[in-house]
Scaffold this motif. Structure first.
Motif, PDB file in Angstrom:
ATOM      1  N   THR A 139      -7.424  95.177  57.346  1.00 51.81           N
ATOM      2  CA  THR A 139      -6.942  95.503  58.682  1.00 51.81           C
ATOM      3  C   THR A 139      -5.825  94.508  58.991  1.00 51.81           C
ATOM      4  O   THR A 139      -5.878  93.362  58.581  1.00 51.81           O
ATOM      5  CB  THR A 139      -8.090  95.361  59.709  1.00 51.81           C
ATOM      6  N   ASN A 140      -4.854  94.934  59.708  1.00 58.53           N
ATOM      7  CA  ASN A 140      -3.684  94.102  59.958  1.00 58.53           C
ATOM      8  C   ASN A 140      -3.783  93.372  61.285  1.00 58.53           C
ATOM      9  O   ASN A 140      -4.147  93.990  62.281  1.00 58.53           O
ATOM     10  CB  ASN A 140      -2.439  94.997  59.968  1.00 58.53           C
ATOM     11  N   PRO A 141      -3.433  92.101  61.433  1.00 56.62           N
ATOM     12  CA  PRO A 141      -3.128  91.141  60.367  1.00 56.62           C
ATOM     13  C   PRO A 141      -4.422  90.542  59.783  1.00 56.62           C
ATOM     14  O   PRO A 141      -5.256  90.073  60.551  1.00 56.62           O
ATOM     15  CB  PRO A 141      -2.335  90.060  61.098  1.00 56.62           C
ATOM     16  N   TYR A 144      -6.498  87.428  61.042  1.00 54.95           N
ATOM     17  CA  TYR A 144      -7.200  87.397  62.331  1.00 54.95           C
ATOM     18  C   TYR A 144      -8.159  88.562  62.504  1.00 54.95           C
ATOM     19  O   TYR A 144      -9.004  88.552  63.390  1.00 54.95           O
ATOM     20  CB  TYR A 144      -6.181  87.404  63.473  1.00 54.95           C
ATOM     21  N   VAL A 145      -7.977  89.613  61.725  1.00 53.74           N
ATOM     22  CA  VAL A 145      -8.855  90.779  61.815  1.00 53.74           C
ATOM     23  C   VAL A 145      -9.478  90.949  60.429  1.00 53.74           C
ATOM     24  O   VAL A 145      -8.853  91.488  59.523  1.00 53.74           O
ATOM     25  CB  VAL A 145      -8.070  92.035  62.221  1.00 53.74           C
ATOM     26  N   PRO A 146     -10.709  90.445  60.248  1.00 54.97           N
ATOM     27  CA  PRO A 146     -11.227  90.248  58.887  1.00 54.97           C
ATOM     28  C   PRO A 146     -11.787  91.487  58.186  1.00 54.97           C
ATOM     29  O   PRO A 146     -12.129  91.408  57.007  1.00 54.97           O
ATOM     30  CB  PRO A 146     -12.343  89.214  59.102  1.00 54.97           C
ATOM     31  N   LEU A 147     -11.865  92.640  58.867  1.00 52.94           N
ATOM     32  CA  LEU A 147     -12.518  93.783  58.240  1.00 52.94           C
ATOM     33  C   LEU A 147     -11.753  94.333  57.032  1.00 52.94           C
ATOM     34  O   LEU A 147     -10.539  94.504  57.094  1.00 52.94           O
ATOM     35  CB  LEU A 147     -12.701  94.920  59.246  1.00 52.94           C
ATOM     36  N   ARG A 296      -3.372  86.386  70.793  1.00 50.64           N
ATOM     37  CA  ARG A 296      -4.690  86.750  71.310  1.00 50.64           C
ATOM     38  C   ARG A 296      -5.708  86.971  70.182  1.00 50.64           C
ATOM     39  O   ARG A 296      -6.850  86.547  70.283  1.00 50.64           O
ATOM     40  CB  ARG A 296      -4.568  87.995  72.190  1.00 50.64           C
ATOM     41  N   LEU A 297      -5.273  87.637  69.120  1.00 51.29           N
ATOM     42  CA  LEU A 297      -6.191  87.873  68.006  1.00 51.29           C
ATOM     43  C   LEU A 297      -6.617  86.543  67.379  1.00 51.29           C
ATOM     44  O   LEU A 297      -7.778  86.356  67.018  1.00 51.29           O
ATOM     45  CB  LEU A 297      -5.544  88.787  66.963  1.00 51.29           C
ATOM     46  N   ALA A 299      -6.733  83.591  68.903  1.00 55.15           N
ATOM     47  CA  ALA A 299      -7.617  82.884  69.849  1.00 55.15           C
ATOM     48  C   ALA A 299      -9.013  83.498  69.845  1.00 55.15           C
ATOM     49  O   ALA A 299     -10.020  82.791  69.900  1.00 55.15           O
ATOM     50  CB  ALA A 299      -7.018  82.920  71.254  1.00 55.15           C
ATOM     51  N   LEU A 300      -9.087  84.828  69.756  1.00 55.16           N
ATOM     52  CA  LEU A 300     -10.393  85.492  69.741  1.00 55.16           C
ATOM     53  C   LEU A 300     -11.158  85.161  68.455  1.00 55.16           C
ATOM     54  O   LEU A 300     -12.370  84.937  68.481  1.00 55.16           O
ATOM     55  CB  LEU A 300     -10.223  87.012  69.898  1.00 55.16           C
TER      56      LEU A 300
END
Lengths: 311, 311
Positions: A139-141, A144-147, A296-297, A299-300
């Protein structure tokens, strides 16, 4: 795998996805050979990687683990994991693999592709080692989005599935197994189910596109940052059976009220574009807004890690 | 409205939603009259409000602004905003309003209901002042998930719509306008579109329920915490038209591949229940998991506020 001295990962294609995978593998100590056709492409990718690793406060050591090459043979030989990240066209992918496969030296190699749109059996049908092939759709990027959706073909060896899941998890990603080849896999099917209903609501004048986006970002979506649709249901009642008893008829009635999907084009698309320009900003400033998103990604991701540590 | 000395809000029903609204209005300095049938109910609600306000580090002053009453007349008289939050049954709601309306003294009053499932025209059809009625459907828990769906009936006065939007925004909520009465409004329609496709994917053995939840919480959902489906599309290309040019055909093909909805029951429901027990925890521990969720929703709300301040 790491224990048995298998440290070389080959990445074919140095675009956004190839670079991200290169950084993730290097950050876990793997040696990465990153291939592209032109030396200029490689240089661009390495510059980008360097500045990204700096931002992530990674050591220079990680950068040294990534070697850029324009020679496909030296990229893939001795690699235990060969990951193709070239553009999303079946012909391009099949040609790259046809060229690469004869140079692959290890019998226990895993061959993978980052494709989001093509099916594993279509890509690997004519491979020399088609039983070693599996999709690893990120998943992009990816930082920060580990799936990652892991999708085997019917002929993929069982050990390729288990080792790929283990490998991706070991570099900090969250792999999930797509057990059957379906168009769009799972992430995009859910995304497009959302778009289909959202589109109809705009078409029917039920809500503006800007407000509909708030329904997600200030409503539904804050839950979804931490839990999926089933856990949401589970916690909204006393488990799935009590959820079903309370809501199944009402839910089905609403689902049956949602018409067929429409192609995203024409006056409704114009309306959404106008509303996005007003609420998100003009197309000319999309790059800044992507940075707004990525801050935001990041920080989350940090918040979630901290919360999980303190549980 | 606040400027003209209109400070009294009447809330009918002291359950979870009524309490939350009471706290939100009190936190913004409104005088709240909170009605329930039994004094025990009121006492329970006030104890809960007190401990919640303490957790939120609100002053005792806010608590003093909430008055619990069992007398419907004293609850609604002189109120400029009367908000009904009783159980989700049309008959119950209609009866409460029938009883309350004669006691309402102000001609410019706004009458509202927190319903998630009933249509505004069905509730207000026989009201004395049906043109003053509008729905304010919050998301649970309203302190951390600020979205409110505002739904007028066809006969609702225009000033009721604009004033309700303004009032809810002034107490820190994010109101969106549902311009037509549709079953499930917008939030639940999108939620149920997601559930319909998720259900089919489990039924067809494409993925386990635990993994599908990760597709949301570690993939799609981290974006949705900050942006809706249209902004996601807008940023994934160079605006909506470029998104359509690149993906519209592929997306429609996948949407057309999604069959009709099914009632959530039977062996597929059993399968999801078993998987949720394994990944989320047993039904007996749901309350702890809800606290786990609410800690995260609170932390995310704070993070979003901080990020917006620093932009």
């Amino acid at each position: 795998m790491a224990d048995s001295g298998d440290r070389k990962v080959a990445i074919i294609g140095s675009g956004l996805i190839g670079r991200s995978y290169a950084m993730l593998f290097a950050s876990s100590g793997y040696q990465v050979s990153l291939y592209d056709i032109e030396i200029e492409q490689i240089d661009k990718a390495k510059d980008d990687i360097k500045s990204q690793l700096l931002k992530l406060e990674e050591e220079d050591e990680q950068y040294q683990l990534i070697q850029g090459v324009t020679d496909l043979k030296s990229c893939v030989e001795d690699a235990f994991f060969v990951l193709e990240c070239v553009p999303e066209r079946l012909e391009i992918k099949q040609n790259v693999w046809k060229e690469a496969e004869p140079f692959i030296t290890r019998d226990d190699v895993i061959l993978s592709s980052s494709t989001s749109a093509l099916l594993p059996s279509d890509i690997s049908r004519n491979f020399l080692r088609k039983e070693r092939f599996i999709i690893s759709h990120p998943t992009n990027p990816p930082f920060y989005v580990p799936l990652v959706e892991v999708v085997p073909a019917s002929w993929t060896d069982a050990d390729v599935v288990t080792q790929t899941l283990k490998l991706l998890e070991s570099i900090g990603l969250v792999p999930v197994l797509v057990r059957k080849e379906v168009k769009g896999f799972v992430l995009n099917r859910i995304q497009y189910a959302i778009l289909a209903e959202s589109w109809r609501l705009i078409r029917d004048g039920v809500m503006t596109a800007g407000d509909l986006d708030k329904v997600m970002s200030c409503g539904l979506g804050v839950r979804y940052a931490f839990m999926g649709p089933f856990e949401t249901a589970y916690l909204n009642a006393e488990g799935m059976h009590s959820y079903s008893e309370r809501y199944a008829d009402m839910i089905l009635g609403i689902q049956q009220d949602m018409g067929p999907p429409e192609r995203m084009d024409g006056p409704v698309l114009d309306l959404i574009q106008i509303d996005m320009e007003a609420t998100v900003g003009p197309v000319s400033e999309i790059q800044q807004r992507r940075q707004w998103r990525d801050r935001r990604l990041a920080a989350l991701a940090k918040l979630k890690a901290d919360l999980n540590k303190n549980d």
